[in-house]
Design a protein around this motif. Structure first.
Motif, PDB file in Angstrom:
ATOM      1  N   ARG A 174       0.760  -1.208   0.173  1.00 25.72           N
ATOM      2  CA  ARG A 174      -0.020   0.033  -0.148  1.00 25.72           C
ATOM      3  C   ARG A 174       0.981   1.174  -0.039  1.00 25.72           C
ATOM      4  NH1 ARG A 174      -3.326  -3.557   3.570  1.00 25.72           N
ATOM      5  NH2 ARG A 174      -5.226  -3.981   2.417  1.00 25.72           N
ATOM      6  N   THR A 175       2.415   1.222   0.125  1.00 19.51           N
ATOM      7  CA  THR A 175       2.962   2.257  -0.007  1.00 19.51           C
ATOM      8  C   THR A 175       3.361   2.707  -1.519  1.00 19.51           C
ATOM      9  OG1 THR A 175       5.083   0.988  -0.051  1.00 19.51           O
ATOM     10  CG2 THR A 175       4.305   1.801   2.203  1.00 19.51           C
ATOM     11  N   PHE A 176       2.953   1.814  -2.507  1.00 17.89           N
ATOM     12  CA  PHE A 176       2.931   1.955  -3.866  1.00 17.89           C
ATOM     13  C   PHE A 176       1.943   2.719  -4.490  1.00 17.89           C
ATOM     14  CE2 PHE A 176       5.752  -1.501  -3.298  1.00 17.89           C
ATOM     15  CZ  PHE A 176       7.006  -1.286  -4.253  1.00 17.89           C
ATOM     16  N   PRO A 177       2.015   3.944  -4.780  1.00 17.48           N
ATOM     17  CA  PRO A 177       0.796   4.734  -5.377  1.00 17.48           C
ATOM     18  C   PRO A 177      -0.036   4.053  -6.159  1.00 17.48           C
ATOM     19  CG  PRO A 177       2.959   6.081  -5.241  1.00 17.48           C
ATOM     20  CD  PRO A 177       3.363   4.707  -5.160  1.00 17.48           C
ATOM     21  N   CYS A 178       0.487   3.090  -7.242  1.00 16.29           N
ATOM     22  CA  CYS A 178      -0.456   2.503  -8.034  1.00 16.29           C
ATOM     23  C   CYS A 178      -1.392   1.614  -7.494  1.00 16.29           C
ATOM     24  CB  CYS A 178       0.331   1.950  -9.292  1.00 16.29           C
ATOM     25  SG  CYS A 178       1.393   0.399  -8.823  1.00 16.29           S
ATOM     26  N   VAL A 179      -0.916   1.113  -6.365  1.00 22.89           N
ATOM     27  CA  VAL A 179      -1.741   0.100  -5.501  1.00 22.89           C
ATOM     28  C   VAL A 179      -2.926   0.764  -4.731  1.00 22.89           C
ATOM     29  CG1 VAL A 179      -1.506  -1.662  -3.640  1.00 22.89           C
ATOM     30  CG2 VAL A 179       0.126  -1.733  -5.609  1.00 22.89           C
ATOM     31  N   LYS A 180      -2.195   1.800  -3.824  1.00 21.33           N
ATOM     32  CA  LYS A 180      -3.116   2.486  -3.004  1.00 21.33           C
ATOM     33  C   LYS A 180      -4.167   3.361  -3.613  1.00 21.33           C
ATOM     34  CE  LYS A 180      -2.619   6.057   0.653  1.00 21.33           C
ATOM     35  NZ  LYS A 180      -3.644   6.932   0.209  1.00 21.33           N
ATOM     36  N   ILE A 181      -3.766   3.808  -4.698  1.00 22.04           N
ATOM     37  CA  ILE A 181      -5.024   4.419  -5.454  1.00 22.04           C
ATOM     38  C   ILE A 181      -6.034   3.608  -6.078  1.00 22.04           C
ATOM     39  CG2 ILE A 181      -5.617   5.994  -7.462  1.00 22.04           C
ATOM     40  CD1 ILE A 181      -2.840   7.347  -7.180  1.00 22.04           C
ATOM     41  N   LEU A 182      -5.714   2.496  -6.581  1.00 16.81           N
ATOM     42  CA  LEU A 182      -6.560   1.387  -7.350  1.00 16.81           C
ATOM     43  C   LEU A 182      -7.368   0.961  -5.976  1.00 16.81           C
ATOM     44  CD1 LEU A 182      -4.535  -0.096 -10.092  1.00 16.81           C
ATOM     45  CD2 LEU A 182      -6.378   1.338 -10.369  1.00 16.81           C
ATOM     46  N   GLU A 183      -6.691   0.705  -4.769  1.00 18.72           N
ATOM     47  CA  GLU A 183      -7.484  -0.133  -3.902  1.00 18.72           C
ATOM     48  C   GLU A 183      -8.380   0.805  -3.302  1.00 18.72           C
ATOM     49  OE1 GLU A 183      -6.447  -2.702   0.156  1.00 18.72           O
ATOM     50  OE2 GLU A 183      -5.377  -0.855  -0.325  1.00 18.72           O
ATOM     51  N   GLU A 184      -8.073   2.208  -3.215  1.00 19.18           N
ATOM     52  CA  GLU A 184      -9.179   3.134  -2.883  1.00 19.18           C
ATOM     53  C   GLU A 184     -10.359   3.321  -3.627  1.00 19.18           C
ATOM     54  OE1 GLU A 184      -6.770   6.663  -2.134  1.00 19.18           O
ATOM     55  OE2 GLU A 184      -6.009   5.722   0.058  1.00 19.18           O
ATOM     56  N   GLN A 185     -10.183   3.166  -4.884  1.00 19.92           N
ATOM     57  CA  GLN A 185     -11.306   3.194  -5.875  1.00 19.92           C
ATOM     58  C   GLN A 185     -11.851   2.081  -6.249  1.00 19.92           C
ATOM     59  OE1 GLN A 185      -8.838   4.253  -9.412  1.00 19.92           O
ATOM     60  NE2 GLN A 185      -8.895   6.436  -9.010  1.00 19.92           N
ATOM     61  N   GLY A 186     -11.480   0.797  -5.331  1.00 23.44           N
ATOM     62  CA  GLY A 186     -12.301  -0.477  -5.374  1.00 23.44           C
ATOM     63  C   GLY A 186     -11.998  -1.245  -6.678  1.00 23.44           C
ATOM     64  N   LYS A 187     -10.911  -0.802  -7.367  1.00 17.89           N
ATOM     65  CA  LYS A 187     -10.600  -1.526  -8.459  1.00 17.89           C
ATOM     66  C   LYS A 187      -9.396  -2.460  -8.216  1.00 17.89           C
ATOM     67  CE  LYS A 187     -11.882   2.407 -11.462  1.00 17.89           C
ATOM     68  NZ  LYS A 187     -11.016   3.384 -12.439  1.00 17.89           N
ATOM     69  N   LEU A 188      -9.175  -2.733  -7.070  1.00 17.68           N
ATOM     70  CA  LEU A 188      -7.857  -3.735  -7.008  1.00 17.68           C
ATOM     71  C   LEU A 188      -8.267  -4.137  -5.327  1.00 17.68           C
ATOM     72  CD1 LEU A 188      -4.230  -3.533  -7.510  1.00 17.68           C
ATOM     73  CD2 LEU A 188      -4.866  -4.043  -5.144  1.00 17.68           C
ATOM     74  N   ARG A 189      -7.827  -5.524  -5.124  1.00 17.82           N
ATOM     75  CA  ARG A 189      -7.952  -5.889  -3.613  1.00 17.82           C
ATOM     76  C   ARG A 189      -6.636  -6.722  -3.333  1.00 17.82           C
ATOM     77  NH1 ARG A 189     -13.290  -9.623  -3.439  1.00 17.82           N
ATOM     78  NH2 ARG A 189     -12.333 -10.669  -4.964  1.00 17.82           N
ATOM     79  N   ILE A 190      -6.525  -6.626  -1.945  1.00 16.22           N
ATOM     80  CA  ILE A 190      -5.315  -7.268  -1.586  1.00 16.22           C
ATOM     81  C   ILE A 190      -5.590  -8.345  -0.665  1.00 16.22           C
ATOM     82  CG2 ILE A 190      -2.977  -6.947  -0.273  1.00 16.22           C
ATOM     83  CD1 ILE A 190      -2.890  -4.111  -1.373  1.00 16.22           C
ATOM     84  N   HIS A 191      -5.175  -9.419  -0.616  1.00 19.10           N
ATOM     85  CA  HIS A 191      -5.475 -10.745   0.284  1.00 19.10           C
ATOM     86  C   HIS A 191      -3.897 -11.400   0.952  1.00 19.10           C
ATOM     87  CE1 HIS A 191      -9.079 -10.586  -2.063  1.00 19.10           C
ATOM     88  NE2 HIS A 191      -8.436 -10.613  -3.150  1.00 19.10           N
ATOM     89  N   GLY A 192      -4.258 -11.879   1.955  1.00 19.83           N
ATOM     90  CA  GLY A 192      -3.149 -12.454   2.619  1.00 19.83           C
ATOM     91  C   GLY A 192      -3.470 -13.901   2.873  1.00 19.83           C
ATOM     92  N   ALA A 193      -2.607 -15.042   2.863  1.00 23.05           N
ATOM     93  CA  ALA A 193      -2.742 -16.446   3.075  1.00 23.05           C
ATOM     94  C   ALA A 193      -1.543 -17.082   3.541  1.00 23.05           C
ATOM     95  CB  ALA A 193      -3.382 -17.134   1.738  1.00 23.05           C
ATOM     96  N   TRP A 194      -1.719 -18.146   4.431  1.00 20.59           N
ATOM     97  CA  TRP A 194      -0.785 -19.031   4.862  1.00 20.59           C
ATOM     98  C   TRP A 194      -1.016 -20.280   4.807  1.00 20.59           C
ATOM     99  CZ3 TRP A 194      -0.275 -22.652   8.841  1.00 20.59           C
ATOM    100  CH2 TRP A 194       0.974 -22.733   9.368  1.00 20.59           C
ATOM    101  N   PHE A 195       0.012 -21.057   4.150  1.00 18.42           N
ATOM    102  CA  PHE A 195      -0.181 -22.574   3.667  1.00 18.42           C
ATOM    103  C   PHE A 195       0.579 -23.302   4.659  1.00 18.42           C
ATOM    104  CE2 PHE A 195       1.380 -26.028   1.003  1.00 18.42           C
ATOM    105  CZ  PHE A 195       0.202 -26.768   0.708  1.00 18.42           C
ATOM    106  N   ASP A 196       0.107 -24.211   5.319  1.00 18.97           N
ATOM    107  CA  ASP A 196       0.981 -25.374   6.023  1.00 18.97           C
ATOM    108  C   ASP A 196       1.296 -26.633   5.270  1.00 18.97           C
ATOM    109  OD1 ASP A 196       1.677 -27.195   7.911  1.00 18.97           O
ATOM    110  OD2 ASP A 196       0.221 -26.701   9.232  1.00 18.97           O
ATOM    111  N   ILE A 197       2.719 -26.634   4.999  1.00 18.83           N
ATOM    112  CA  ILE A 197       3.209 -27.588   4.266  1.00 18.83           C
ATOM    113  C   ILE A 197       2.744 -28.996   4.572  1.00 18.83           C
ATOM    114  CG2 ILE A 197       5.411 -28.694   3.337  1.00 18.83           C
ATOM    115  CD1 ILE A 197       6.474 -25.794   2.989  1.00 18.83           C
ATOM    116  N   SER A 198       3.057 -29.150   5.995  1.00 20.83           N
ATOM    117  CA  SER A 198       2.990 -30.737   6.713  1.00 20.83           C
ATOM    118  C   SER A 198       1.407 -31.058   6.396  1.00 20.83           C
ATOM    119  CB  SER A 198       3.395 -30.510   7.981  1.00 20.83           C
ATOM    120  OG  SER A 198       2.568 -29.593   8.769  1.00 20.83           O
ATOM    121  N   SER A 199       0.380 -30.234   6.458  1.00 18.61           N
ATOM    122  CA  SER A 199      -1.123 -30.852   6.390  1.00 18.61           C
ATOM    123  C   SER A 199      -1.822 -30.275   5.194  1.00 18.61           C
ATOM    124  CB  SER A 199      -1.622 -30.058   7.730  1.00 18.61           C
ATOM    125  OG  SER A 199      -1.866 -28.755   7.727  1.00 18.61           O
TER     126      SER A 199
END
Length: 220
Positions: A174-199
């Motif tokens: 979100r410190t990148f202007p191109c990302v911040k602006i598009l997200e604020e305009q509802g044109k881009l979404r940012i997600h997070g995920a964590w994958f457990d290798i063992s299971s």
């Protein structure tokens, strides 16, 4: 086999032959279309270099669906418009500005070697350049707080920083202007995920609370 190919890894050649007779044969038209019209991936995935956590495999995606950036510990540096070399930033710029991607996923994983290095202030550099050590300094403030906690086991510290690093990378996105602006305009979404290798479990980050949970579709 010609001499020029004699030193090429046989495992890779065998895999290529299987690919050509299997997946490529099944999706030949798709590959030809991508070659002619170009790529239009729906999601940018920023993930770790770890060979056990390949996004295309985990999400069962075909050719042209994901634009994947892989680096040690799936880190995103903050926006720094200078003359230094910024591989991850360059890939992000291309994905958002040229490919017009509107979904970005930062995906961490369990037992991450880069996170382990960030938690070990006494780790011996693997080379004089200490590229890994300098890279994971992006997590230094969070790593120091976790290291100082005497209430957590080593495993708990590892998982905690793996997940905190995902939130950290999302904040840096979100410190990148191109990302911040598009997200604020509802044109881009940012997600997070964590994958457990063992299971094989996939944990998704709640965008409002920052907590990780297992979505119903990911439950066994």
């Amino acid at each position: 086999m010609c001499k020029a190919m004699s030193n090429f890894p046989s495992r890779l050649l065998e895999g290529y032959q299987t690919f050509m007779s299997g997946r490529y044969a099944d999706e030949r038209d798709r590959y030809r279309q991508l070659a002619e019209t170009g790529q239009e991936p729906h999601t940018l995935v920023i993930s770790c270099c770890d060979s056990r956590a390949a996004p295309e495999t985990i999400f069962d995606c075909g050719p042209g669906e994901l634009f994947v950036v892989r680096n040690v510990a799936n880190l995103v540096p903050p926006y720094e418009p200078d003359d230094n070399l910024h591989a991850t930033s360059a890939a992000l710029e291309f994905a958002v500005q040229a490919l017009k991607i509107r979904e970005i996923l930062v995906m961490g994983h369990g037992r991450c070697g880069g996170i382990k290095a960030a938690l070990d202030p006494d780790a011996t550099p693997l080379s004089p350049g200490d590229f890994i050590g300098n890279w994971v300094k992006l997590l230094k403030p969070a790593a120091q707080q976790i290291q100082d906690s005497q209430l957590m086991t080593g495993g708990e510290r590892q998982i905690a920083l793996e997940r905190i690093s995902i939130r950290n990378s999302m904040a840096n996105l979100r410190t990148f202007p191109c990302v911040k602006i598009l997200e604020e305009q509802g044109k881009l979404r940012i997600h997070g995920a964590w994958f457990d290798i063992s299971s094989g479990e996939l944990w998704v980050m709640d965008s409002k609370t920052g907590d990780f949970f297992r979505p119903e579709t990911a439950e066994a």
